[in-house]
Design a protein around this motif. Structure first.
Motif, PDB file in Angstrom:
ATOM      1  N   ASN A 115       0.788  -1.281  -0.020  1.00  0.00           N
ATOM      2  CA  ASN A 115       0.220   0.046  -0.098  1.00  0.00           C
ATOM      3  C   ASN A 115       0.860   1.344   0.058  1.00  0.00           C
ATOM      4  O   ASN A 115       1.805   1.448   0.808  1.00  0.00           O
ATOM      5  N   PHE A 116       0.471   2.056  -0.995  1.00  0.00           N
ATOM      6  CA  PHE A 116       1.379   3.571  -0.824  1.00  0.00           C
ATOM      7  C   PHE A 116      -0.023   4.690  -0.802  1.00  0.00           C
ATOM      8  O   PHE A 116      -0.991   4.525  -1.503  1.00  0.00           O
ATOM      9  N   SER A 117       0.229   5.432   0.358  1.00  0.00           N
ATOM     10  CA  SER A 117      -0.985   6.499   0.423  1.00  0.00           C
ATOM     11  C   SER A 117      -0.230   7.746   1.306  1.00  0.00           C
ATOM     12  O   SER A 117       0.811   7.947   1.275  1.00  0.00           O
ATOM     13  N   VAL A 118      -1.245   8.590   1.652  1.00  0.00           N
ATOM     14  CA  VAL A 118      -0.755   9.728   2.405  1.00  0.00           C
ATOM     15  C   VAL A 118      -1.709   9.815   3.621  1.00  0.00           C
ATOM     16  O   VAL A 118      -2.958  10.309   3.649  1.00  0.00           O
ATOM     17  N   PHE A 166       4.094  10.645   3.605  1.00  0.00           N
ATOM     18  CA  PHE A 166       3.672   9.602   2.761  1.00  0.00           C
ATOM     19  C   PHE A 166       4.056   8.411   3.394  1.00  0.00           C
ATOM     20  O   PHE A 166       5.011   8.072   4.143  1.00  0.00           O
ATOM     21  N   GLY A 167       3.083   7.166   3.132  1.00  0.00           N
ATOM     22  CA  GLY A 167       3.247   6.081   3.683  1.00  0.00           C
ATOM     23  C   GLY A 167       3.293   4.786   2.673  1.00  0.00           C
ATOM     24  O   GLY A 167       2.763   4.886   1.870  1.00  0.00           O
ATOM     25  N   VAL A 168       4.186   3.892   3.323  1.00  0.00           N
ATOM     26  CA  VAL A 168       4.602   2.785   2.268  1.00  0.00           C
ATOM     27  C   VAL A 168       4.510   1.529   3.365  1.00  0.00           C
ATOM     28  O   VAL A 168       4.887   1.556   4.171  1.00  0.00           O
ATOM     29  N   GLN A 169       3.393   0.804   3.035  1.00  0.00           N
ATOM     30  CA  GLN A 169       3.056  -0.403   3.910  1.00  0.00           C
ATOM     31  C   GLN A 169       3.179  -1.546   3.186  1.00  0.00           C
ATOM     32  O   GLN A 169       2.676  -1.970   1.962  1.00  0.00           O
ATOM     33  N   LEU A 170       3.953  -2.705   3.807  1.00  0.00           N
ATOM     34  CA  LEU A 170       3.939  -3.980   3.226  1.00  0.00           C
ATOM     35  C   LEU A 170       3.667  -5.050   4.177  1.00  0.00           C
ATOM     36  O   LEU A 170       4.371  -4.859   5.400  1.00  0.00           O
ATOM     37  N   GLY A 171       3.020  -6.023   4.013  1.00  0.00           N
ATOM     38  CA  GLY A 171       2.462  -7.054   4.927  1.00  0.00           C
ATOM     39  C   GLY A 171       1.962  -8.241   4.403  1.00  0.00           C
ATOM     40  O   GLY A 171       1.871  -8.415   2.818  1.00  0.00           O
ATOM     41  N   THR A 172       1.727  -9.344   5.194  1.00  0.00           N
ATOM     42  CA  THR A 172       1.202 -10.472   4.522  1.00  0.00           C
ATOM     43  C   THR A 172      -0.174 -10.785   5.700  1.00  0.00           C
ATOM     44  O   THR A 172      -0.203 -10.615   6.892  1.00  0.00           O
ATOM     45  N   ALA A 173      -0.918 -11.401   4.699  1.00  0.00           N
ATOM     46  CA  ALA A 173      -2.210 -11.595   5.505  1.00  0.00           C
ATOM     47  C   ALA A 173      -2.242 -13.544   5.316  1.00  0.00           C
ATOM     48  O   ALA A 173      -1.939 -13.909   4.364  1.00  0.00           O
ATOM     49  N   TYR A 174      -2.823 -14.066   6.337  1.00  0.00           N
ATOM     50  CA  TYR A 174      -2.802 -15.509   6.519  1.00  0.00           C
ATOM     51  C   TYR A 174      -4.043 -16.043   6.765  1.00  0.00           C
ATOM     52  O   TYR A 174      -4.524 -15.785   7.654  1.00  0.00           O
ATOM     53  N   LYS A 175      -4.569 -17.006   5.878  1.00  0.00           N
ATOM     54  CA  LYS A 175      -6.184 -17.544   6.171  1.00  0.00           C
ATOM     55  C   LYS A 175      -6.133 -18.790   6.863  1.00  0.00           C
ATOM     56  O   LYS A 175      -5.703 -19.817   6.441  1.00  0.00           O
ATOM     57  N   ILE A 176      -6.158 -18.847   8.181  1.00  0.00           N
ATOM     58  CA  ILE A 176      -6.015 -19.717   9.273  1.00  0.00           C
ATOM     59  C   ILE A 176      -7.255 -20.905   8.675  1.00  0.00           C
ATOM     60  O   ILE A 176      -6.594 -21.969   8.699  1.00  0.00           O
ATOM     61  N   ASN A 177      -8.176 -20.495   8.517  1.00  0.00           N
ATOM     62  CA  ASN A 177      -9.380 -21.410   8.229  1.00  0.00           C
ATOM     63  C   ASN A 177     -10.375 -20.669   7.184  1.00  0.00           C
ATOM     64  O   ASN A 177     -10.080 -19.485   6.866  1.00  0.00           O
ATOM     65  N   GLU A 178     -11.419 -21.115   6.945  1.00  0.00           N
ATOM     66  CA  GLU A 178     -12.387 -20.416   6.156  1.00  0.00           C
ATOM     67  C   GLU A 178     -13.026 -19.333   6.728  1.00  0.00           C
ATOM     68  O   GLU A 178     -13.983 -18.537   6.099  1.00  0.00           O
ATOM     69  N   LYS A 179     -12.831 -19.408   7.889  1.00  0.00           N
ATOM     70  CA  LYS A 179     -13.540 -18.018   8.742  1.00  0.00           C
ATOM     71  C   LYS A 179     -12.580 -17.185   9.166  1.00  0.00           C
ATOM     72  O   LYS A 179     -12.911 -16.012   9.627  1.00  0.00           O
ATOM     73  N   LEU A 180     -11.363 -17.525   9.440  1.00  0.00           N
ATOM     74  CA  LEU A 180     -10.439 -16.541  10.341  1.00  0.00           C
ATOM     75  C   LEU A 180      -9.210 -16.339   9.478  1.00  0.00           C
ATOM     76  O   LEU A 180      -8.636 -17.186   8.960  1.00  0.00           O
ATOM     77  N   ALA A 181      -8.801 -15.069   9.450  1.00  0.00           N
ATOM     78  CA  ALA A 181      -7.581 -14.486   8.935  1.00  0.00           C
ATOM     79  C   ALA A 181      -6.788 -13.706   9.573  1.00  0.00           C
ATOM     80  O   ALA A 181      -7.541 -12.751  10.179  1.00  0.00           O
ATOM     81  N   VAL A 182      -5.460 -13.480   9.786  1.00  0.00           N
ATOM     82  CA  VAL A 182      -4.805 -12.582  10.253  1.00  0.00           C
ATOM     83  C   VAL A 182      -3.904 -12.076   9.495  1.00  0.00           C
ATOM     84  O   VAL A 182      -3.458 -12.355   8.381  1.00  0.00           O
TER      85      VAL A 182
END
Length: 414
Positions: A115-118, A166-182
């Motif tokens: 993500n790049f944003s202000v 100016f903001g630069v954001q880098l990250g990862t999401a992981y789907k633990i199961n079909e209902k929960l993600a972090v």
């Protein structure tokens, strides 16, 4: 196209913009949405989007008016204030280009996001008549000069500030199961700001509607003090020659001399303002902070999400035309070489989305800014009554495959 032509104020806390997509303009309650703009508002939920590469670019123009109401008894003696202690200072803020870029690559249970944003600042604000924190000092100076015949003041003020984070954001999401993600990521903030201020044409009311230039008035006052000091010194010398330094009159003359010397020192310290104040200050800095998030899908109709942005420590470094400490406290913030605390406060967002039918989505959101735990110049956070809160709601209805009708609103309590 309708959203892009809307002149919408950038929404968010004191130092934070939450408006990072065109979607926000039609429904600001984005905290539990599962869409590409969730890279900013609900990064954990992006993991539930289809596999593949997703990218979106947004551009917005924002225009605001900022009105500051200041009350100070010194304003009553200002030539333009008509004897009123309360004065309004009108500011105009323009942000001609507020860009944001969201990108995500989903594969299996993983989602890599950029993500790049202000997320802070984002434009320029100008006060054509200056600010109350500047004018009140001029009024106070005029009040101090009452013993020399000052009855009021006149001045011209100007203040302009341009600020971008100016903001630069880098990250990862992981789907633990079909209902929960972090989600977990890092955001880099780079701050750049420029401030211009001017106090000019300072005049002193000398009575009967007559105004004298500030420098001329100070020179006249200094001459008066010098003449009085000469007379006091001469009187004290007579008592000293007669050996009558214990006389009460000698003590009175000594006290008067102390007062006159203090007045002379005060007048001397004000001489540097005889030509007004011209300020130009550039600031730059950067900071890094973690961002975490969670998304829980109860079923296909209910979705809940939360995000926490940690406080970003920012220490803006000044490059300024102001080299010395000033009697005007508002100017000292822009002194050359000064490091100015400008933290972006930590923020907690919580959201919920309900789809009673597949064509309708109802959303709620809450933002809490930990303003009082941030660090700002002169410990300004201690002057706040409470942290800032935002309450958001929105509704969207897909009338057809090509037409969506929406309604949304946001209430902010600083």
């Amino acid at each position: 196209m309708l959203a892009a032509t809307t002149t919408s104020a950038t929404a968010g806390g004191i130092l934070t913009n939450t408006n990072q997509s065109i979607d926000f303009l039609r429904n600001p309650a984005r905290d539990a949405s599962i869409a590409l703009d969730g890279v900013y508002s609900n990064p954990a939920g992006v993991a539930f989007m289809p596999e593949g590469f997703h990218v979106g670019f947004n551009w917005q123009y924002a225009h605001q008016t900022r009105t500051i109401t200041s009350t100070n008894d010194f304003f009553k003696t200002g030539r333009k204030n008509h004897g009123q202690a309360t004065k309004t200072f009108e500011g105009t803020a323009d942000a001609p280009c507020i860009p944001s870029l969201q990108a995500a690559y989903n594969k299996g249970d993983w989602s890599i996001q950029f993500n790049f944003s202000v997320p802070g600042g984002g434009g320029k604000c100008q006060y054509a008549d200056g600010l109350g924190s500047f004018e009140s000092v001029v009024g106070n100076i005029a009040n101090q000069l009452k013993p020399f015949g000052a009855q009021g003041y006149d001045m011209d003020g100007f203040m302009e500030g341009r600020q971008y984070y100016f903001g630069v954001q880098l990250g990862t999401a992981y789907k633990i199961n079909e209902k929960l993600a972090v989600y977990g990521g890092l955001r880099l903030l780079y701050g750049t700001a420029t401030y211009k201020a001017k106090i000019s044409n300072i005049m002193v009311n000398v009575g009967e509607g007559l105004y004298a230039p500030f420098g001329n008035f100070l020179q006249s006052a200094a001459t008066t003090v010098d003449n009085n000091l000469e007379m006091v010194d001469a009187g004290m010398a007579q008592y000293e020659a007669a050996g009558a330094t214990a006389a009460p009159q000698y003590a009175e003359l000594a006290a008067t001399k102390t007062q006159l010397e203090g007045a002379k020192q005060s007048i001397s310290s004000l001489q540097k303002y005889s030509q007004g104040v011209n300020l130009l200050c550039n600031q730059t800095s950067y900071g890094v902070a973690p961002v975490i998030g969670v998304d829980y899908k109860l079923n296909d109709r209910f979705n809940f999400a939360a995000k926490y942005e940690f406080k970003t420590q920012i220490r803006m470094k000044n490059e300024s035309t102001v080299n010395e400490a000033s009697e005007i406290s508002a100017v000292n913030k822009f002194r050359d070489g000064e490091e100015v605390n400008e933290d972006a406060p930590a923020m907690l967002t919580v959201g919920a989305q309900w789809s009673p039918i597949s064509e309708v989505r109802l959303s709620l959101g809450w933002h809490h800014y930990f303003d009082k735990e941030a660090s700002w110049y002169d410990n300004a956070q201690d002057k706040l009554d409470h942290n800032s809160n935002e309450f958001l709601a929105g509704a969207e209805w897909d009338v057809t495959d090509r037409l969506t009708v929406s309604l949304g609103g946001q209430l902010t309590r600083y």
